[in-house]
Design a protein around this motif. Structure first.
Motif, PDB file in Angstrom:
ATOM      1  N   VAL A  20      15.811   2.502  -6.614  1.00  0.00           N
ATOM      2  CA  VAL A  20      15.844   3.368  -7.795  1.00  0.00           C
ATOM      3  C   VAL A  20      16.949   2.920  -8.741  1.00  0.00           C
ATOM      4  O   VAL A  20      16.748   2.833  -9.964  1.00  0.00           O
ATOM      5  CB  VAL A  20      16.035   4.844  -7.382  1.00  0.00           C
ATOM      6  CG1 VAL A  20      16.404   5.702  -8.574  1.00  0.00           C
ATOM      7  CG2 VAL A  20      14.785   5.374  -6.729  1.00  0.00           C
ATOM      8  N   HIS A  21      18.106   2.597  -8.199  1.00  0.00           N
ATOM      9  CA  HIS A  21      19.216   2.168  -9.047  1.00  0.00           C
ATOM     10  C   HIS A  21      18.926   0.822  -9.722  1.00  0.00           C
ATOM     11  O   HIS A  21      19.291   0.619 -10.880  1.00  0.00           O
ATOM     12  CB  HIS A  21      20.507   2.099  -8.233  1.00  0.00           C
ATOM     13  CG  HIS A  21      21.091   3.440  -7.971  1.00  0.00           C
ATOM     14  ND1 HIS A  21      20.697   4.218  -6.910  1.00  0.00           N
ATOM     15  CD2 HIS A  21      22.022   4.154  -8.642  1.00  0.00           C
ATOM     16  CE1 HIS A  21      21.369   5.337  -6.935  1.00  0.00           C
ATOM     17  NE2 HIS A  21      22.175   5.337  -7.975  1.00  0.00           N
ATOM     18  N   VAL A  22      18.281  -0.076  -9.020  1.00  0.00           N
ATOM     19  CA  VAL A  22      17.930  -1.373  -9.609  1.00  0.00           C
ATOM     20  C   VAL A  22      16.918  -1.190 -10.739  1.00  0.00           C
ATOM     21  O   VAL A  22      17.054  -1.799 -11.811  1.00  0.00           O
ATOM     22  CB  VAL A  22      17.397  -2.341  -8.526  1.00  0.00           C
ATOM     23  CG1 VAL A  22      16.762  -3.571  -9.143  1.00  0.00           C
ATOM     24  CG2 VAL A  22      18.516  -2.727  -7.573  1.00  0.00           C
ATOM     25  N   VAL A  23      15.918  -0.347 -10.525  1.00  0.00           N
ATOM     26  CA  VAL A  23      14.915  -0.107 -11.567  1.00  0.00           C
ATOM     27  C   VAL A  23      15.565   0.548 -12.794  1.00  0.00           C
ATOM     28  O   VAL A  23      15.272   0.179 -13.933  1.00  0.00           O
ATOM     29  CB  VAL A  23      13.742   0.746 -11.033  1.00  0.00           C
ATOM     30  CG1 VAL A  23      12.826   1.198 -12.148  1.00  0.00           C
ATOM     31  CG2 VAL A  23      12.955  -0.036 -10.005  1.00  0.00           C
TER      32      VAL A  23
ATOM     33  N   THR B 298       6.294   3.953  -7.907  1.00  0.00           N
ATOM     34  CA  THR B 298       5.641   3.184  -6.851  1.00  0.00           C
ATOM     35  C   THR B 298       6.597   2.336  -6.017  1.00  0.00           C
ATOM     36  O   THR B 298       6.449   2.265  -4.793  1.00  0.00           O
ATOM     37  CB  THR B 298       4.561   2.268  -7.430  1.00  0.00           C
ATOM     38  OG1 THR B 298       5.152   1.386  -8.392  1.00  0.00           O
ATOM     39  CG2 THR B 298       3.457   3.072  -8.083  1.00  0.00           C
ATOM     40  N   LEU B 299       7.548   1.703  -6.645  1.00  0.00           N
ATOM     41  CA  LEU B 299       8.395   0.753  -5.918  1.00  0.00           C
ATOM     42  C   LEU B 299       9.288   1.409  -4.862  1.00  0.00           C
ATOM     43  O   LEU B 299       9.284   0.956  -3.707  1.00  0.00           O
ATOM     44  CB  LEU B 299       9.223  -0.064  -6.919  1.00  0.00           C
ATOM     45  CG  LEU B 299       9.781  -1.378  -6.431  1.00  0.00           C
ATOM     46  CD1 LEU B 299       8.654  -2.296  -5.987  1.00  0.00           C
ATOM     47  CD2 LEU B 299      10.575  -2.047  -7.531  1.00  0.00           C
ATOM     48  N   PRO B 300      10.049   2.467  -5.181  1.00  0.00           N
ATOM     49  CA  PRO B 300      10.864   3.069  -4.116  1.00  0.00           C
ATOM     50  C   PRO B 300      10.048   3.668  -2.973  1.00  0.00           C
ATOM     51  O   PRO B 300      10.409   3.520  -1.803  1.00  0.00           O
ATOM     52  CB  PRO B 300      11.661   4.166  -4.836  1.00  0.00           C
ATOM     53  CG  PRO B 300      11.659   3.781  -6.247  1.00  0.00           C
ATOM     54  CD  PRO B 300      10.365   3.054  -6.474  1.00  0.00           C
ATOM     55  N   VAL B 301       8.936   4.327  -3.311  1.00  0.00           N
ATOM     56  CA  VAL B 301       8.103   4.925  -2.263  1.00  0.00           C
ATOM     57  C   VAL B 301       7.478   3.836  -1.391  1.00  0.00           C
ATOM     58  O   VAL B 301       7.480   3.924  -0.155  1.00  0.00           O
ATOM     59  CB  VAL B 301       7.019   5.833  -2.881  1.00  0.00           C
ATOM     60  CG1 VAL B 301       6.043   6.309  -1.833  1.00  0.00           C
ATOM     61  CG2 VAL B 301       7.655   7.009  -3.595  1.00  0.00           C
ATOM     62  N   GLY B 302       6.966   2.806  -2.027  1.00  0.00           N
ATOM     63  CA  GLY B 302       6.368   1.710  -1.273  1.00  0.00           C
ATOM     64  C   GLY B 302       7.373   0.981  -0.396  1.00  0.00           C
ATOM     65  O   GLY B 302       7.084   0.662   0.762  1.00  0.00           O
TER      66      GLY B 302
END
Length: 86
Positions: free
Chosen positions: A61-64, A24-28
């Motif tokens: 993505v890298h942070v997650v 969800t986070l990168p797409v959002g």
């Protein structure tokens, strides 16, 4: 036996949380940064905003992934310390 089942549940919960975050986070952030930050606020062209929004998504993505490794490492070392004290 029950301690091992609790750690398995905790591990699965952590994995599911970071899986949902990874989806969800990168797409959002891609679509919201493209529309509101790069095109809306900064007034970039459509082509430029795609490029910079993709960079935002890749960094996210890298942070997650880094957060997942950090949490998994700390959870594993905590479980190892608790098991060693028995």
């Amino acid at each position: 036996y029950f301690r091992n089942e609790g750690s398995l549940t905790s591990t699965l919960r952590t994995l599911l949380f970071f899986t949902a975050l990874m989806i969800t986070l990168p797409v959002g952030l891609y679509f919201s940064s493209k529309a509101y930050i790069f095109e809306g606020t900064l007034g970039m062209t459509d082509r430029d905003s795609y490029f910079y929004a993709a960079i935002v998504a890749v960094v996210t993505v890298h942070v997650v992934l880094a957060l997942f490794v950090y949490v998994a490492w700390n959870e594993g070392s905590r479980q190892w310390r608790e098991g060693k004290q028995d």
